[in-house]
Design a protein around this motif. Sequence first.
Motif, PDB file in Angstrom:
ATOM      1  N   ALA B 257      62.224   8.758  97.275  1.00 52.84           N
ATOM      2  CA  ALA B 257      63.023   7.948  96.341  1.00 52.84           C
ATOM      3  C   ALA B 257      62.266   6.716  95.875  1.00 52.84           C
ATOM      4  O   ALA B 257      62.674   6.065  94.918  1.00 52.84           O
ATOM      5  N   LEU B 258      61.168   6.372  96.550  1.00 54.15           N
ATOM      6  CA  LEU B 258      60.409   5.186  96.168  1.00 54.15           C
ATOM      7  C   LEU B 258      59.289   5.512  95.183  1.00 54.15           C
ATOM      8  O   LEU B 258      58.550   4.617  94.784  1.00 54.15           O
ATOM      9  N   GLU B 259      59.158   6.787  94.803  1.00 52.71           N
ATOM     10  CA  GLU B 259      58.041   7.113  93.907  1.00 52.71           C
ATOM     11  C   GLU B 259      58.317   6.648  92.490  1.00 52.71           C
ATOM     12  O   GLU B 259      59.465   6.407  92.096  1.00 52.71           O
ATOM     13  N   GLU B 260      57.243   6.561  91.713  1.00 53.83           N
ATOM     14  CA  GLU B 260      57.331   5.887  90.420  1.00 53.83           C
ATOM     15  C   GLU B 260      58.117   6.685  89.376  1.00 53.83           C
ATOM     16  O   GLU B 260      59.012   6.169  88.722  1.00 53.83           O
ATOM     17  N   SER B 261      57.736   7.916  89.161  1.00 54.55           N
ATOM     18  CA  SER B 261      58.401   8.717  88.114  1.00 54.55           C
ATOM     19  C   SER B 261      58.898  10.032  88.709  1.00 54.55           C
ATOM     20  O   SER B 261      58.343  11.103  88.457  1.00 54.55           O
ATOM     21  N   PRO B 262      59.963   9.957  89.532  1.00 51.63           N
ATOM     22  CA  PRO B 262      60.369  11.153  90.282  1.00 51.63           C
ATOM     23  C   PRO B 262      61.095  12.202  89.439  1.00 51.63           C
ATOM     24  O   PRO B 262      60.983  13.405  89.706  1.00 51.63           O
ATOM     25  N   PHE B 263      61.837  11.754  88.414  1.00 49.28           N
ATOM     26  CA  PHE B 263      62.700  12.706  87.695  1.00 49.28           C
ATOM     27  C   PHE B 263      61.882  13.627  86.796  1.00 49.28           C
ATOM     28  O   PHE B 263      62.160  14.810  86.685  1.00 49.28           O
ATOM     29  N   ALA B 264      60.857  13.051  86.176  1.00 47.84           N
ATOM     30  CA  ALA B 264      59.979  13.857  85.316  1.00 47.84           C
ATOM     31  C   ALA B 264      58.842  14.475  86.122  1.00 47.84           C
ATOM     32  O   ALA B 264      58.019  15.197  85.568  1.00 47.84           O
ATOM     33  N   LYS B 265      58.827  14.182  87.409  1.00 47.92           N
ATOM     34  CA  LYS B 265      57.733  14.621  88.287  1.00 47.92           C
ATOM     35  C   LYS B 265      56.383  14.265  87.651  1.00 47.92           C
ATOM     36  O   LYS B 265      55.462  15.086  87.558  1.00 47.92           O
ATOM     37  N   ASN B 266      56.321  13.034  87.252  1.00 44.77           N
ATOM     38  CA  ASN B 266      55.168  12.577  86.469  1.00 44.77           C
ATOM     39  C   ASN B 266      54.288  11.577  87.233  1.00 44.77           C
ATOM     40  O   ASN B 266      53.330  11.041  86.673  1.00 44.77           O
ATOM     41  N   SER B 267      54.620  11.339  88.500  1.00 49.37           N
ATOM     42  CA  SER B 267      53.926  10.255  89.217  1.00 49.37           C
ATOM     43  C   SER B 267      52.420  10.484  89.299  1.00 49.37           C
ATOM     44  O   SER B 267      51.632   9.554  89.082  1.00 49.37           O
ATOM     45  N   LEU B 268      52.014  11.703  89.616  1.00 50.74           N
ATOM     46  CA  LEU B 268      50.569  11.962  89.735  1.00 50.74           C
ATOM     47  C   LEU B 268      49.867  11.762  88.396  1.00 50.74           C
ATOM     48  O   LEU B 268      48.732  11.286  88.352  1.00 50.74           O
ATOM     49  N   VAL B 269      50.554  12.143  87.319  1.00 45.06           N
ATOM     50  CA  VAL B 269      49.980  11.905  85.979  1.00 45.06           C
ATOM     51  C   VAL B 269      49.876  10.404  85.741  1.00 45.06           C
ATOM     52  O   VAL B 269      48.872   9.915  85.208  1.00 45.06           O
ATOM     53  N   ASP B 270      50.898   9.663  86.162  1.00 43.38           N
ATOM     54  CA  ASP B 270      50.859   8.201  86.027  1.00 43.38           C
ATOM     55  C   ASP B 270      49.633   7.630  86.739  1.00 43.38           C
ATOM     56  O   ASP B 270      48.890   6.825  86.174  1.00 43.38           O
ATOM     57  N   PHE B 271      49.450   8.032  87.991  1.00 41.37           N
ATOM     58  CA  PHE B 271      48.340   7.485  88.784  1.00 41.37           C
ATOM     59  C   PHE B 271      47.004   7.851  88.131  1.00 41.37           C
ATOM     60  O   PHE B 271      46.088   7.030  88.067  1.00 41.37           O
ATOM     61  N   THR B 272      46.931   9.102  87.658  1.00 39.38           N
ATOM     62  CA  THR B 272      45.689   9.555  87.014  1.00 39.38           C
ATOM     63  C   THR B 272      45.409   8.723  85.774  1.00 39.38           C
ATOM     64  O   THR B 272      44.269   8.310  85.524  1.00 39.38           O
ATOM     65  N   ASN B 273      46.444   8.473  85.002  1.00 37.79           N
ATOM     66  CA  ASN B 273      46.252   7.661  83.794  1.00 37.79           C
ATOM     67  C   ASN B 273      45.873   6.218  84.129  1.00 37.79           C
ATOM     68  O   ASN B 273      45.157   5.574  83.362  1.00 37.79           O
ATOM     69  N   ASN B 274      46.352   5.722  85.257  1.00 35.02           N
ATOM     70  CA  ASN B 274      45.926   4.377  85.682  1.00 35.02           C
ATOM     71  C   ASN B 274      44.416   4.341  85.928  1.00 35.02           C
ATOM     72  O   ASN B 274      43.731   3.397  85.523  1.00 35.02           O
ATOM     73  N   ILE B 275      43.918   5.358  86.588  1.00 35.44           N
ATOM     74  CA  ILE B 275      42.471   5.390  86.861  1.00 35.44           C
ATOM     75  C   ILE B 275      41.710   5.645  85.560  1.00 35.44           C
ATOM     76  O   ILE B 275      40.631   5.080  85.337  1.00 35.44           O
ATOM     77  N   LYS B 276      42.297   6.474  84.691  1.00 37.07           N
ATOM     78  CA  LYS B 276      41.657   6.688  83.388  1.00 37.07           C
ATOM     79  C   LYS B 276      41.575   5.372  82.615  1.00 37.07           C
ATOM     80  O   LYS B 276      40.642   5.138  81.853  1.00 37.07           O
ATOM     81  N   SER B 277      42.564   4.532  82.796  1.00 35.90           N
ATOM     82  CA  SER B 277      42.568   3.231  82.125  1.00 35.90           C
ATOM     83  C   SER B 277      41.353   2.410  82.550  1.00 35.90           C
ATOM     84  O   SER B 277      40.691   1.769  81.733  1.00 35.90           O
ATOM     85  N   VAL B 278      41.063   2.456  83.839  1.00 42.53           N
ATOM     86  CA  VAL B 278      39.875   1.762  84.354  1.00 42.53           C
ATOM     87  C   VAL B 278      38.621   2.398  83.754  1.00 42.53           C
ATOM     88  O   VAL B 278      37.693   1.704  83.328  1.00 42.53           O
TER      89      VAL B 278
END
Lengths: 459, 365
Positions: B257-278
């Motif tokens: 329940a503490l994960e970032e984007s649980p409903f769209a099951k998008n959290s791993l994509v979020d994290f990946t995009n964060n690293i892509k941002s770097v």
Amino acid sequence: MCKAWYNNIIFIFCVLFLCFCRKAEEIKNEDDLNDWYSGGKQTVFINGSNAFSQSFNGMSELKLQQHEIGDKGFAAVFNSDPNQLNYGLGPIFNNVSCGSCHIGDGRGKAPNIGEPLSSLLLRISSGNDINNGPQDAQGFGGQLQQRAILGTNAECIITVNYTENAFQFADGETYSLRTPVYTLNNPYTTLPAGYLISARMATPVFGLGLLEAISETDILKNADELDVNGDGISGKANYGYNVIENKKQLGRFGWKAAMPTIIQQSAGAYNQDMGVTNFIFPIESSYGQPQYTLSNGKKDLADSTLSAVAFYIKTLAVPGRRDANNEEVKKGKNIFKQIGCAKCHIQTFITQTNMTSPETSNQRIFPYTDMLVHDMGNGLADNRNDYNATGNEWRTSPLWGIGLTNIVNGHNNFLHDGRARNFIEAIMWHSGEADATKNNFKNLSKTERDAVIKFLNSL
Amino acid sequence: MSNIFCKLFLGVMIFSFITIACKKSKNSAIVTLSPEESTQFYKSVLADLSANVIVNTYNDLKDKSIIFYFNCKTFSLSPTASNLNICKQNWKDVRSAWEQAEGFLFGPVVIDNVDPRIDTWPVNFVRIDSVLNSSAIYDSTYIASLEDGLKGFHPIEYLLFGANGLKNETQFTAREKDLLISLSLNLNYLCGDLYSKWDITKPNSYHNYLSHAGNNNNAIFPNLKSAYDQILDAMISICDEVPNGKIAEPFNAQNPALEESPFAKNSLVDFTNNIKSVQNIYLGAYAYTDGKGLEDVIKQGNLSMDGVIKQKLSAALTSLNNISIPFGLAISQQQTQIQNTITTINDLKNYLETTVKPYVQSLVQ
């Protein structure tokens, strides 16, 4: 052999003599050297938007971990119940996290006309008792919360307007000062007769651990309430109430120096600004209102989180100076002292020795404050007493790091309500005890004024 | 004959020298610049990086949020499965741009408190249901007055995807569709405001401060060092938040329940995009735009450091890619991969903090 031994002794003596001469030279310039290090050994040379958010140097791994936990707590956005995380917001509140007001651990921004208040809040009271502080305004407590969770009414909606007045320096250059006027719209119930309000801007939170480490004796040395020395400056100590130790204590924090400790300041902000109850202030800010019944009565904030957040604030380092050796900056610093600014903005203290806090112990710091309250004149007065501080009195704001405000916070709004839009306006709002100094500044040439501003920007 | 041979030999030697010299020049970016040339070069990197990566990301964010808003309106008028899927994909598109903007969380996004208003989680279901069950009119004033956890990406995600992530077009009430439109409009407003504050065409835009760092009277970046510090601090900050906050908090608590984007099951994509941002900041590239980035500063004098950074970026992205099930499940079922990701991204963070930043500081004054 004997002669060789004798020669060796002479040689060693000469070397030692030269070393001591060099040492003496270094000591002679010690003040200048240290001046770069505003926070003593807790100085960091970071000039970006993270300048106010650096941890103390030399902390143990355990303390760094505690600092980081506090950092997360400071940034945590609170939600109304029920929620998985960071619950307990409201029912009435001003903002949703510590970091939403103290952006980048820095200074809040004054609202423009028509904008909602975000990092500015209004205290409210019906009177003052020097032992117990401001008395709650019936139905509104001690602070106006202009936001509310669903199903609850905000205490009122605050709007701000400004009136402008133009002035001139002695050399003819003009400047303008704006005076804020607050209107309390749609109060959830009738405001009590004769209520008093005081606008308070979120202050920077770095370096507070060092300010807390200045001994009471050293602060009181500069107090001169009756102006016995006749210099026109009568710094006065304010005494707030230490809720944990249940006693009156020298106030150090807040715009009127009414708050004695960092942890109490933090706990008060959680309670009043966010409606988050904690072990120091366990009663909801809505107490006494019909909507208080919406409170579930439980303590919202873990004791460990409050302690960690207070520790985080205590261990935020001070940004070092920039360009301190620049000739114009040095000239500005001299003028700053000559015209009288440094009478209240005391340049330096040495923190007290504290075996349990080696990071803050025995540090030569340069906060440019005396931690005392002064009469700043009618123009700035809120006409609302706060413990010993009168309506005209405000604490001398620390100036360290002030030159990085624009970089960290994107503005140069200063003074207790952010009315000043730059250094010039902040200086020219000074009055009361600072009248003579303000007039000295007013009579400076443009070049000299610029040098003072450049000096302030180097802090 | 001898003369011809000598001329031929000389010609071959000259050709070889030029060829080798050119080849050397192409393969090695190590060049020596005068102090003035260096200053201009470091400024040009900032200008490129700001325009090509930061401004373009915010522009993309704004454009995608407009499309999202209009498609939410379309779905409201015509609530078909196809239109809902378009909205869901649009949400992921906007989200992608936003997460790729988190490698430079400084300036207006921080100063104007946009981040908490746009990206607070976990979602407070109960309060959203209260908003839906109330008789409130969802105008901009009402939406702005909501606590931060009730607006932005994640309440929208909850409305679109449902608590189980399987919400279909028949499960939307009229109030949900109304709230969806109002929240997507609010999201668009905030995204547009961010772009506006970085807009290259505006004289006081943040882009102008960053790209003219060190110029006289630059109130935000008085010298180049302050600008480079800012960029590196932001890169380090997101490389800290992803492993030690976004991943570690649900992982350590074993609480999906503490994960970032649980409903769209998008959290791993979020994290990946964060690293892509770097990575975008490092390479100076975003989508179809490319220019100078931090890599050009590093490569100028330290090719091996450039190689290490790229290897660590690649390792971080690979470690995320190795998590093969949704993050909410992976915290309990792929703990080795999760731990490896935390370690790998922290390794990148530490390298940026302890090696790259001091190196850049030694170059840029």
